[in-house]
Scaffold this active site. Structure first.
Site, PDB file in Angstrom:
ATOM      1  CE  LYS A  79      -6.858   2.144   6.055  1.00  0.00           C
ATOM      2  NZ  LYS A  79      -5.486   2.422   6.546  1.00  0.00           N
ATOM      3  CB  SER A 154      -3.326   0.765   3.603  1.00  0.00           C
ATOM      4  OG  SER A 154      -3.485   1.289   4.911  1.00  0.00           O
ATOM      5  CB  SER A 178      -1.705   3.762   5.945  1.00  0.00           C
ATOM      6  OG  SER A 178      -1.186   2.600   5.356  1.00  0.00           O
TER       7      SER A 178
HETATM    8  N1  GLN Z   1       2.852   0.379   3.691  1.00  0.00           N
HETATM    9  C1  GLN Z   1       2.957   0.005   5.062  1.00  0.00           C
HETATM   10  C2  GLN Z   1       2.588  -1.451   5.245  1.00  0.00           C
HETATM   11  O1  GLN Z   1       2.253  -2.067   4.317  1.00  0.00           O
HETATM   12  C3  GLN Z   1       2.114   0.888   5.928  1.00  0.00           C
HETATM   13  C4  GLN Z   1       0.684   0.573   5.914  1.00  0.00           C
HETATM   14  C5  GLN Z   1      -0.086   1.332   6.943  1.00  0.00           C
HETATM   15  O2  GLN Z   1       0.340   2.367   7.426  1.00  0.00           O
HETATM   16  N2  GLN Z   1      -1.241   0.779   7.298  1.00  0.00           N
HETATM   17  O3  GLN Z   1       2.643  -1.991   6.319  1.00  0.00           O
END
Ligand code: GLN
Length: 485
Positions: A79, A154, A178
């Site tokens: 990532k 994400s 994520s």
């Molecule tokens: N969807 C969650 C957020 O927007 C989690 C994102 C993540 O785990 N980086 O914060």
């Protein structure tokens, strides 16, 4: 079967038997990326020449009979919020568009020591803020199972890259789901370790009390292997925990006897898609047939999880992202009148709308007069959420739940409704608030052919149990063998 389609564990066996080489595998991955990725758009960058050179060096080491690392010769994607020396690390943000770190993240050092081959960096929601990878400043990643649907987020690029077999392994980060949610949406295995298990040194911080790096793979055993490689103490991350790392890849095939699988009644409330619910119920039947006992319990504070998470995550983000000021890092506006103007123009141009929303929300929640009412209260509720899990894990070994209330939603469906997007995280964020490990594995397909994920959670530092329980399920089912067309 082309080597490309095998699991990481099988590929290592093939490499050790001399049936394939790292160069062959790496070239195969780069070829698949070249043909598949124009449609899927999982990668923000690839480093073909460096990858081939690395693969060659590992093949030679193997040929010469020298000892090689646990992932020797296996291609892997990261990532794009993890630092690699000399490789652009953008966080899918304009503000870091040209940032080239001068150092490796802790996990990258470990991957290099394990002789893995870094083939590229994957797309994400800007600074990992989002649940669909649509918040990337550069591109939208499409779901390999249906290009009209999101990959989740994400870490959507890392999930899609493994789902489309562009790489056998990848890393993501999980602040509120994520890793697990995109794994569920893409029909692969994704795992968030216990908070403190994996070093976050060199991971660009989103919400530091929640962030954790973890593996994506096509199957449980390969995820266990990658987890084992990246785990361990790192004094450069003050939250890193000094505890022995379980040999998960060795024990993963051992079924658990007397397994107690917990289910929380709050996880089967209204809003849960019927096909998802049926797949989870069927998964519980699988566990029953394996001799497990299903234990019904309650997580009474889970209804506060979304509000708690979004206050804490945004507060920490507003503080962490203060460093992107046009001076220390990243984009600086071309035109400005004075210093303050330079800060606001650089940040105004560099950050996308969701990141700005979080910075404003977090700054508000932390400001004098509101701190007690919002941030402090959220910390207290967080403690209650953790206590719910502590009580639950006295009665069960793992907790089973959906990973999301629906299969992968459509591109554009939620992205203009931030609240609906936040609410979609209901099943994943509690684990981050509590710091416990969690895993997503394929447990079904919807009538429209989209993957459905089963989430398993365990008590802190019980990753070994989590992998073993997941592998029992995987062994008894065929879902992990299904692939996008
Ligand atoms: N969807 C969650 C957020 O927007 C989690 C994102 C993540 O785990 N980086 O914060």
């Amino acid at each position: 079967m082309p080597a490309q389609l095998s699991s990481a564990v099988d590929l290592i066996a093939q490499l050790n038997r001399g049936e394939t080489s790292s160069v062959e595998l790496t070239e195969g991955c780069l070829q698949t990326i070249a043909t598949q990725d124009p449609n899927i758009r999982a990668f923000l960058s690839t480093n073909a020449d460096a990858a081939i050179a690395q693969a060659k060096a590992i093949d030679e080491k193997r040929k010469a009979g020298q000892s090689v690392g646990k992932l020797a010769g296996l291609p892997i994607a990261l990532k794009d919020n993890m630092c690699v020396t000399g490789v652009k690390t953008t966080c899918a943000s304009r503000i870091l568009e040209n940032f080239v770190p001068p150092y490796d993240a802790g996990v990258v050092e470990k991957l290099k020591a394990a002789d893995a081959v870094l083939v590229g960096k994957t797309n994400l929601d800007e600074f990992a803020m989002g649940s669909s990878t649509e918040n990337s400043a550069f591109q939208v990643t499409r779901n390999p199972w249906n290009l009209e649907h999101t990959v989740g987020g994400s870490s959507g690029g890392s999930a899609a890259a493994v789902a489309a077999r562009m790489v056998p392994l990848s890393l993501g980060s999980d602040t509120g789901g994520s890793i697990r949610q995109p794994a569920g949406f893409c029909g692969v295995v994704g795992m968030k370790p216990t908070y403190g298990r994996v070093s976050r040194y060199g991971l660009v911080a989103y919400a530091s009390s929640l962030d954790q790096i973890g593996p994506f793979a096509t199957d449980v055993a390969s995820a266990a292997l990658l987890f084992e490689v990246i785990s361990g103490h790192d004094r450069r991350d003050s939250t890193s925990v000094d505890r022995p790392v379980p040999a998960s890849s060795q024990t993963v095939e051992q079924p658990l006897t007397g397994l107690r699988v917990g289910i929380a009644r709050e996880h089967f409330a209204e809003g849960l898609d019927r096909e998802v619910e049926a797949a989870i119920q069927h998964s519980l039947d699988v566990y029953r047939s394996l001799g497990a006992e299903i234990v019904e319990l309650s997580l009474p504070h889970s209804k506060y999880a979304i509000a708690t998470y979004y206050l804490i995550a945004a507060s920490e983000a507003s503080s962490n992202l203060a460093r992107f000021d046009g001076v220390h890092y990243g984009h600086r506006a071309a035109k400005f009148d004075n210093l303050i103007d330079m800060y606001s123009a650089s940040r105004g141009e560099g950050f996308g709308p969701e990141v700005k929303r979080r910075i404003m929300l977090g700054t508000y929640a932390l400001s004098a007069g509101y701190y007690d009412a919002y941030y402090l209260k959220a910390l207290r509720v967080r403690r209650l959420i953790r206590s719910d899990f502590d009580a639950a894990f006295k009665r069960c070994d793992v907790l089973a739940s959906p990973i999301a209330s629906t299969p992968a939603f459509r591109l554009g469906e939620l992205v203009n409704d931030p609240l609906a997007m936040y609410l979609s995280d209901i099943y994943t964020i509690s684990a981050n608030l509590a710091g416990i490990p969690g895993l997503s594995l394929p447990c079904g397909l919807s009538s429209t052919g989209l993957p459905i994920g089963l989430q398993l959670l365990a008590a802190p530092f019980e990753e070994e149990k989590l992998f073993r329980a997941a592998r029992m399920f995987e062994r008894a089912t065929e879902w992990h063998t299904k692939r996008p067309k």
